[in-house]
Write an enzyme that holds these catalytic residues in place. Structure first.
Site, PDB file in Angstrom:
ATOM      1  N   GLN A 100       0.839  -1.203   0.000  1.00 30.79           N
ATOM      2  CA  GLN A 100       0.000   0.000   0.000  1.00 30.79           C
ATOM      3  C   GLN A 100       0.874   1.253   0.000  1.00 30.79           C
ATOM      4  O   GLN A 100       1.570   1.523   0.981  1.00 30.79           O
ATOM      5  CB  GLN A 100      -0.918  -0.027   1.234  1.00 30.79           C
ATOM      6  CG  GLN A 100      -1.832   1.161   1.389  1.00 30.79           C
ATOM      7  CD  GLN A 100      -2.577   1.112   2.708  1.00 30.79           C
ATOM      8  OE1 GLN A 100      -2.170   0.442   3.647  1.00 30.79           O
ATOM      9  NE2 GLN A 100      -3.684   1.819   2.801  1.00 30.79           N
ATOM     10  N   SER A 103       0.974   6.551   2.712  1.00 30.52           N
ATOM     11  CA  SER A 103       1.642   7.528   3.576  1.00 30.52           C
ATOM     12  C   SER A 103       2.915   8.075   2.952  1.00 30.52           C
ATOM     13  O   SER A 103       3.617   7.382   2.205  1.00 30.52           O
ATOM     14  CB  SER A 103       1.972   6.895   4.928  1.00 30.52           C
ATOM     15  OG  SER A 103       0.801   6.565   5.629  1.00 30.52           O
ATOM     16  N   SER A 135       4.435  -1.515   4.333  1.00 33.46           N
ATOM     17  CA  SER A 135       4.620  -2.900   4.771  1.00 33.46           C
ATOM     18  C   SER A 135       4.675  -3.829   3.565  1.00 33.46           C
ATOM     19  O   SER A 135       3.851  -3.743   2.659  1.00 33.46           O
ATOM     20  CB  SER A 135       3.470  -3.323   5.687  1.00 33.46           C
ATOM     21  OG  SER A 135       3.427  -2.527   6.846  1.00 33.46           O
ATOM     22  N   GLU A 218      -9.321  -1.344   5.577  1.00 36.63           N
ATOM     23  CA  GLU A 218      -8.083  -1.564   6.310  1.00 36.63           C
ATOM     24  C   GLU A 218      -8.343  -1.618   7.806  1.00 36.63           C
ATOM     25  O   GLU A 218      -7.836  -2.498   8.516  1.00 36.63           O
ATOM     26  CB  GLU A 218      -7.083  -0.454   5.992  1.00 36.63           C
ATOM     27  CG  GLU A 218      -5.779  -0.558   6.769  1.00 36.63           C
ATOM     28  CD  GLU A 218      -4.823   0.597   6.463  1.00 36.63           C
ATOM     29  OE1 GLU A 218      -3.604   0.371   6.564  1.00 36.63           O
ATOM     30  OE2 GLU A 218      -5.296   1.699   6.128  1.00 36.63           O
ATOM     31  N   GLU A 349      -5.220   8.916  17.311  1.00 36.21           N
ATOM     32  CA  GLU A 349      -5.715  10.293  17.426  1.00 36.21           C
ATOM     33  C   GLU A 349      -6.662  10.629  16.279  1.00 36.21           C
ATOM     34  O   GLU A 349      -7.730  11.234  16.485  1.00 36.21           O
ATOM     35  CB  GLU A 349      -4.525  11.271  17.437  1.00 36.21           C
ATOM     36  CG  GLU A 349      -3.642  11.180  18.680  1.00 36.21           C
ATOM     37  CD  GLU A 349      -2.705   9.982  18.668  1.00 36.21           C
ATOM     38  OE1 GLU A 349      -2.106   9.708  19.724  1.00 36.21           O
ATOM     39  OE2 GLU A 349      -2.565   9.328  17.622  1.00 36.21           O
TER      40      GLU A 349
END
Length: 379
Positions: A100, A103, A135, A218, A349
């Protein structure tokens, strides 16, 4: 089950051929359409199939987690018929592993600020940028990728979703060492990577909407996996408690009871979430499950380390391994690895914000960048 019995009568013995045959028989994802690994059946039938095939060759769900939990439902929702037929079967059998590419160093919690660019060049897109915390990129054949295709519109628009060929020229994968000493994830540099337009998922500029499908799945994949009563991490802790009565204290007993209750609440919430999934797509409730999973897993691994402290740590071998079998490793590894649970798949968060706004209906935080073109945002 008749459909399983008929399949097993002529099922091949070779593992890969067995998995291919299972997919073709519609017993991969029973709720997927016929011809794409499914039977068009209710989602809850999957558990019956898994029980009936429990002693047959199985998937490596650790290595294939991103493909199974994130790429497959996104391809099913937004892919063309050609893309579904091309990618779903080898994804499910494990012949092609997925990662994926979301990020970035400057776009983690706020994914919509991502800066990786994709510029159209005829029937191709040229991609340049950097991704991080990827990952499995070191053994992936394909990746799901979000890139910015229009910097002149606000950040949640102007993104497009692609399938990225990890073997394409210009893809550079570099490992990132984590606290356990292993390198499960990587940073990925994309330099002039050319992707044909038939590797695009969804419409140009609609990447954020497509990515939401991936992200919701996910969170369900991480936090909402089926667990039997007393199974998973709470089961390991309870087993250690039974095996070592000499280590028990009153305070530890009270904490264990509290953790057992919390584990049951989380497990039953997962059952309800999967019932909701049977009626449609995952919603923000998956964020709650993932948040609960991360907190519980960290508390349980901390309890396990504390309970075992008098046994000594000499046998806790922090050996590097390609295995992501969390429950099969030692307590020290589990304690360290669980620290990532509140970061991966959306930080705790951010998930609290999602729950507050989309589940509880609380007012959102002020956003001054909502209508500002991405190119004008400070970075």
């Amino acid at each position: 089950m008749d459909v399983v019995d008929r399949f097993l009568e002529n099922a091949p013995g070779d593992r890969l051929e067995f998995l291919r045959a299972r997919f073709d028989a519609g017993l991969a994802w029973v709720h997927f359409p016929v011809g794409l690994g499914g039977l068009g059946a209710p989602r809850e039938m999957q558990q019956e199939v898994e029980r009936a095939l429990a002693h047959t060759p199985q998937l490596d769900t650790g290595v294939q987690a991103i493909g199974l939990g994130m790429a497959a439902p996104t391809i099913l929702a937004f892919g063309t018929e050609e893309q579904k037929k091309r990618f779903l079967r080898p994804l499910w059998t494990g012949e092609e592993i997925w990662c994926q590419l979301f990020s970035e160093p400057g776009a983690g919690s706020d994914l919509a600020t991502l800066a990786t660019r994709a510029v159209r060049d005829g029937d191709e897109w040229v991609v340049d940028g950097q991704k991080v915390w990827t990952s499995g990129a070191h053994h992936a054949r394909w990746a799901i990728l979000v890139a910015r295709t229009d910097p002149d519109v606000p950040k949640h628009r102007g993104m497009t979703y692609f399938i990225c060929d990890m073997h394409a020229p210009g893809v550079d994968v570099r490992p990132l060492r984590q606290i356990t000493g292993e390198a499960e994830f990587n940073e990925v540099f994309l330099t002039g990577v050319r992707l044909s337009d038939d590797l695009r998922l969804g419409e140009v500029g609609d990447g954020w909407r497509v990515a939401q499908t991936t992200l919701m799945n996910e969170r369900v994949a991480i936090g909402g996996a089926p667990v039997r009563r007393g199974g998973g991490m709470i089961g390991l802790v309870a087993d250690a408690w039974r095996e070592h009565p000499e280590l028990r204290t009153h305070d530890l007993h009270q904490r264990l009871l509290s953790l057992w209750v919390e584990a049951e609440v989380t497990r039953l919430s997962g059952v309800r979430l999967r019932e909701q999934l049977a009626a449609g797509q995952p919603g923000p409730e998956g964020s709650g499950m993932k948040l609960s999973f991360a907190k519980l897993n960290q508390e349980l691994t901390g309890f396990e380390v504390e309970f075992n402290r008098d046994l000594g740590y000499d046998d806790w071998a922090f050996r590097r391994s390609e295995s992501v079998d969390f429950l099969g490793r030692d307590p020290g590894y589990r304690y360290l690895r669980a620290k990532g649970n509140s970061i991966e798949g959306g930080t705790s968060e951010i998930l609290r914000n999602i729950i507050a706004e989309r589940v509880l209906g609380l007012p959102s935080e002020p956003r001054v960048d909502k209508d500002v073109p991405w190119k004008d945002l400070p970075r």
